[in-house]
Design a protein around this motif. Structure first.
Motif, PDB file in Angstrom:
ATOM      1  N   SER A 192      21.616 -14.447 -31.764  1.00  0.00           N
ATOM      2  CA  SER A 192      22.909 -13.591 -31.944  1.00  0.00           C
ATOM      3  C   SER A 192      22.709 -12.207 -32.177  1.00  0.00           C
ATOM      4  O   SER A 192      23.692 -11.335 -31.373  1.00  0.00           O
ATOM      5  CB  SER A 192      23.498 -14.194 -33.298  1.00  0.00           C
ATOM      6  N   LEU A 193      21.818 -11.734 -32.662  1.00  0.00           N
ATOM      7  CA  LEU A 193      21.340 -10.108 -32.758  1.00  0.00           C
ATOM      8  C   LEU A 193      21.295  -9.590 -31.410  1.00  0.00           C
ATOM      9  O   LEU A 193      21.672  -8.802 -30.944  1.00  0.00           O
ATOM     10  CB  LEU A 193      20.029 -10.234 -33.530  1.00  0.00           C
ATOM     11  N   LEU A 194      20.405 -10.589 -30.527  1.00  0.00           N
ATOM     12  CA  LEU A 194      20.182 -10.065 -29.250  1.00  0.00           C
ATOM     13  C   LEU A 194      21.400 -10.084 -28.300  1.00  0.00           C
ATOM     14  O   LEU A 194      21.686  -9.053 -27.770  1.00  0.00           O
ATOM     15  CB  LEU A 194      19.036 -11.094 -28.547  1.00  0.00           C
TER      16      LEU A 194
ATOM     17  N   SER B 219      24.831  -6.370 -25.633  1.00  0.00           N
ATOM     18  CA  SER B 219      26.102  -6.449 -25.255  1.00  0.00           C
ATOM     19  C   SER B 219      26.466  -5.092 -25.608  1.00  0.00           C
ATOM     20  O   SER B 219      27.267  -4.073 -25.013  1.00  0.00           O
ATOM     21  CB  SER B 219      26.872  -7.593 -25.765  1.00  0.00           C
ATOM     22  N   ARG B 220      26.107  -4.627 -26.927  1.00  0.00           N
ATOM     23  CA  ARG B 220      26.568  -2.878 -27.314  1.00  0.00           C
ATOM     24  C   ARG B 220      25.911  -2.158 -26.429  1.00  0.00           C
ATOM     25  O   ARG B 220      26.612  -0.988 -26.059  1.00  0.00           O
ATOM     26  CB  ARG B 220      26.169  -3.094 -28.741  1.00  0.00           C
TER      27      ARG B 220
ATOM     28  N   ALA C 266      12.765 -11.913 -27.388  1.00  0.00           N
ATOM     29  CA  ALA C 266      14.019 -11.138 -27.461  1.00  0.00           C
ATOM     30  C   ALA C 266      13.785  -9.676 -27.263  1.00  0.00           C
ATOM     31  O   ALA C 266      14.732  -8.855 -26.854  1.00  0.00           O
ATOM     32  CB  ALA C 266      14.667 -11.436 -28.992  1.00  0.00           C
ATOM     33  N   LEU C 267      12.747  -9.177 -27.785  1.00  0.00           N
ATOM     34  CA  LEU C 267      12.438  -7.639 -27.699  1.00  0.00           C
ATOM     35  C   LEU C 267      12.340  -7.191 -26.370  1.00  0.00           C
ATOM     36  O   LEU C 267      12.931  -6.112 -25.973  1.00  0.00           O
ATOM     37  CB  LEU C 267      11.176  -7.302 -28.791  1.00  0.00           C
ATOM     38  N   ILE C 268      11.604  -8.316 -25.438  1.00  0.00           N
ATOM     39  CA  ILE C 268      11.407  -7.761 -24.186  1.00  0.00           C
ATOM     40  C   ILE C 268      12.972  -7.683 -23.521  1.00  0.00           C
ATOM     41  O   ILE C 268      13.245  -6.634 -22.837  1.00  0.00           O
ATOM     42  CB  ILE C 268      10.556  -8.928 -23.460  1.00  0.00           C
TER      43      ILE C 268
ATOM     44  N   ILE D 203      30.419 -12.848 -20.413  1.00  0.00           N
ATOM     45  CA  ILE D 203      29.268 -12.112 -19.683  1.00  0.00           C
ATOM     46  C   ILE D 203      28.053 -11.883 -20.684  1.00  0.00           C
ATOM     47  O   ILE D 203      26.937 -11.983 -20.158  1.00  0.00           O
ATOM     48  CB  ILE D 203      29.737 -10.975 -18.658  1.00  0.00           C
ATOM     49  N   ALA D 204      28.271 -11.334 -21.760  1.00  0.00           N
ATOM     50  CA  ALA D 204      27.263 -10.911 -22.576  1.00  0.00           C
ATOM     51  C   ALA D 204      26.550 -12.178 -22.970  1.00  0.00           C
ATOM     52  O   ALA D 204      25.239 -12.226 -23.002  1.00  0.00           O
ATOM     53  CB  ALA D 204      27.784 -10.454 -23.940  1.00  0.00           C
ATOM     54  N   LEU D 205      27.165 -13.413 -23.217  1.00  0.00           N
ATOM     55  CA  LEU D 205      26.372 -14.481 -23.824  1.00  0.00           C
ATOM     56  C   LEU D 205      25.903 -15.284 -22.354  1.00  0.00           C
ATOM     57  O   LEU D 205      24.533 -15.495 -22.465  1.00  0.00           O
ATOM     58  CB  LEU D 205      27.486 -15.523 -23.876  1.00  0.00           C
ATOM     59  N   ALA D 206      26.319 -14.984 -21.139  1.00  0.00           N
ATOM     60  CA  ALA D 206      25.588 -15.831 -20.240  1.00  0.00           C
ATOM     61  C   ALA D 206      24.446 -14.970 -19.763  1.00  0.00           C
ATOM     62  O   ALA D 206      23.404 -15.492 -19.308  1.00  0.00           O
ATOM     63  CB  ALA D 206      26.566 -15.873 -18.911  1.00  0.00           C
TER      64      ALA D 206
END
Lengths: 167, 216
Positions: free
Chosen positions: A23-25, A30-31, B6-8, B55-58
């Motif tokens: 979720s954070l990612l 997005s932000r 996630a960091l990458i 789009i952010a989710l995908a």
């Protein structure tokens, strides 16, 4: 009982952590990345669209100019043709005029010459007639003066006639 | 491991979008390409005015799962005694993949409810015929399970076979010399599988989302 054990065996901590991270990612990406990127992409799309529109407009304009130019060229060509035709006609006319003039002049000259000749002839005849008249008078005078015989008279006439011929 | 993935993803995305230019170069190009690909995934399932919000989710699903799948490729290390990977793909863990699948499926329900209203949302369970209601319920669970387990199964199998090939080195010098012959094509195939599964996961997420969000 087995079901409960199975559920308890699931690493709920892991799952929760994963959920949180993901979720954070999504939020971070997005932000900080997608929103500005989408803005730029939309702007670029807009610009490309604008450019395409402009290009289309310029093309249409250029075509219009070309058409106009072509029209003008055609007109100029027609004008030139007309001018040339005009000049041709005029020159023809002039030539004809000159020729006519020349002919008329020639005719006139010919007539004048003929008239001159006639007049000269008249004059010559006139003078001949005058001389013949004076000669006749002179001969008559001589004949009257001498009153000679026929032989001598004849001789005299001959000599006078000879005189006339020499003149 | 999932933290690293996630960091990458976050670093790549943010650095790629840091200096935005009308004429993109380098990383921005790559990020925009991923975005376009995501757009393609969404628009092949639903109208853009509805799908645009996902789009952010995908994007994150696609990119994150791809990176997670790739993480297992270069650093696969097996301990001699247990044949267990020290550094593996986070997606070879069913807890992780099922969590993601649950996340996506729950989101489809939330958005279906939000965008179409309660009446339409519940009516969908009885369409086209009320007889289908139990199957619709089963479908939701099977969607969740297959979405999560497909990814897990593929990546886990890839890692398992990789470890088996690596364990050939236990055969001595000959094994060490010959192990790379099957290993190299297998890892190449692993890259292919990883990319494909990331695409499939994102695609199916959007398919399920479209089912819930679009009126039929």
């Amino acid at each position: 009982m087995d079901m409960m054990e199975f559920i308890a065996d699931i690493q709920w901590g892991n799952a929760l952590y994963q959920l949180l991270i993901f979720s954070l990612l999504i939020w971070v990406v997005s932000r900080w990345a997608l929103k500005p990127l989408l803005g730029v992409m939309k702007k670029r799309e807009q610009q490309v669209n604008d450019n395409l529109d402009n290009a289309e407009k310029s093309r249409a304009e250029a075509e219009q100019y070309l058409e106009q130019q072509r029209e003008e060229l055609k007109k100029a060509r027609e004008d030139t043709q007309a001018m040339i035709d005009n000049a041709n006609k005029m020159s023809e006319q002039q030539a004809k005029e000159i020729l006519d003039n020349a002919k008329a002049e020639g005719e006139r000259l010919k007539e004048a010459a003929a008239a001159d000749i006639n007049r000269e002839k008249e004059q010559a005849l006139e003078s001949v007639r005058d001389q013949v008249a004076s000669l006749s008078v002179a001969i008559a005078t001589k004949v009257i003066e001498k009153e000679l015989d026929e032989g001598e008279q004849e001789k005299l006439i001959d000599s006078y006639l000879k005189e006339v011929g020499n003149e | 491991m999932s933290t690293v993935a996630a960091l990458i993803v976050a670093i790549f995305s943010i650095v790629g979008a840091r200096k935005l230019a009308m004429r993109p170069t380098g990383l921005q190009n790559f990020i925009e390409w991923v975005m376009d690909f995501t757009k393609y995934i969404i628009t092949s399932n639903m109208a853009w005015d509805k799908g645009g919000r996902f789009i952010a989710l995908a994007y994150t699903l696609l990119f994150y799962i791809f990176v997670a799948n790739m993480l297992g490729i270069p650093f696969e290390l097996a301990t001699e005694t247990e044949h267990y990977a020290l550094w593996n793909s986070p997606t070879s863990d069913p807890v992780l993949t099922l969590t993601m699948a649950a996340f996506v499926i729950i989101l489809t329900h939330i958005y279906g409810f939000k965008l179409r209203g309660a009446k339409e949302y519940f009516a969908d369970y009885f369409r086209p015929s009320p007889i289908l209601f139990p199957f619709k319920i089963i479908e939701e669970f099977s969607n969740f399970l297959t979405l999560g387990l497909r990814l897990f199964g593929n990546i886990f199998a890839k890692e398992l076979v990789t470890m088996l090939i690596i364990s050939l080195t236990g055969l001595g010098t000959v094994g060490i010399l010959l192990a790379w012959i099957p290993l190299a094509p297998w890892l190449a195939f692993g890259i292919f599988i990883g990319a494909l599964q990331a695409f499939i996961f994102a695609m199916l997420s959007m398919v399920y989302m479209a089912h819930k969000v679009e009126s039929h």
